[in-house]
Write an enzyme that holds these catalytic residues in place. Sequence first.
Site, PDB file in Angstrom:
ATOM      1  CB  CYS A  53      14.544 157.303 -30.219  1.00  0.00           C
ATOM      2  SG  CYS A  53      14.155 157.534 -28.469  1.00  0.00           S
ATOM      3  CB  CYS A  64      15.605 160.428 -28.677  1.00  0.00           C
ATOM      4  SG  CYS A  64      16.219 159.025 -27.728  1.00  0.00           S
TER       5      CYS A  64
END
Length: 467
Positions: free
Chosen positions: A361, A358
């Site tokens: 992230c 991600c």
Amino acid sequence: MIGITKLISIWNAIWNFLLLPEIIISQTDTSSTGIYQMQSKVRSLVPVLTERSDYFSYYRVNLYRSSCPLWENDNAMCSNQGCAVKSLNEIEIPKVWKKLSDFEPHSKKNDTKCNWKYNPDLDYCYLDNSTSPDEYVYVSLVQNPERFTGYAGDHSAAIWRSIYEQNCFVVDDDDNPSEQPKSNALFRPNQIPLNLFTENHDDTSLSPSVACLEKRMFNRIISGFHASISTHVCQNYYDVEEQRWTQNLDWWRAKVGSFPDRIENIFFNYALLHQALVQIATQMKNITSDSSFTFCPTDKDVDWRTHTAFEQLVYHAYQDRHVINREQFFADEEAKRFKDSFRKHFRDISRIMDCVGCDKCRLWGKVQITGYGTALKLLLEPETQLSDLRPEEVVALVNTFDRISHSVEATFWFSLKAKTNDTLDAIKALIYKTYRSPSKEILAFFIDQTWYLFYALFFICNVPRVI
């Protein structure tokens, strides 16, 4: 009649019930109440930097590095829109960051025009040292907030498992990380990792070589880092059914709230980052006007405003300067023997961030691991000076402190809501046990309507501890 002593005992019991339990944070000289009070002093100062300052609200990062140290072929990329990162084009990059690119550690201009210096031997994380500007992206941390993205499942679990496995230490003078083969983790196969999220804090069951202070600190930092991220996600959770951003108390309790050690480690990480700011304040007090610390912007007014806001933050932190005694770590010869191993394993965690599927992230993982690594450099390497830190390290430290501050604050509010729910559930359980239908259903309904009343009661009783 009930005696005075009995009344006092009843009152104390009621009062203790109304209060959230105080947590004594081991390896520190403070408690959860102390952390809440420290947080209240800087609550309004941190956003001045992380949200309004061009220097601290933007970040330069190698976000799309192709190599991953965990596996060769990594196609588990998050396709959710929430995982995407909005990067800046050339026009959008703030002037302060354009100017900073002229003062890279490899640049000779750094010695004369700016007091930033760089010593890679003290790093607790891998920093992006490439000279190619094409490998970097500039991002606004405000426009890319850390929150729920939908990134989860086996790939996310594999990332965290690899991070946890970094707490396997080996004292080996010949241990060269560059000679270790690339496998599913950055550790030797015969090393058995500890469980960072164990509910048993009793280290007496471990061998003396494992149950040392420094290894436990390593575990707690990673545990608190994970718990803090989980708290951010629960605080900014996207409810797909209702199509809105909200809070997820049930998920927070399942991930963090039901585990006292995880909550304590959030507080420990706050104390660690706070003490790093204290260390900066101590150094800034010793800086003379002739060699004043600057942020190297093109605009002196911007420099002054940034410096003033940063100075206010670290000096307010300095008011509570005895939170963690850094001299307790690596104090004996046995501990000093594996300090390099400690640093190497923490540095490896920053490389694991390149494997996160991600983008958002990965961004916040890199920022926060760099922030914790910077704090460790300041606290565990006595020779580290403020001028030794790269701009990315200072920005990461402040933003990581902002993230852990939000976690501490969210922990307080989540704990109040959880206590309110538990109280009402206990009252309703007693009603269902005592009364029959339909009386018990009617009474339970009215009890549910008192949720805000109980919540306000718990808030009034506990808020003086956090102001």
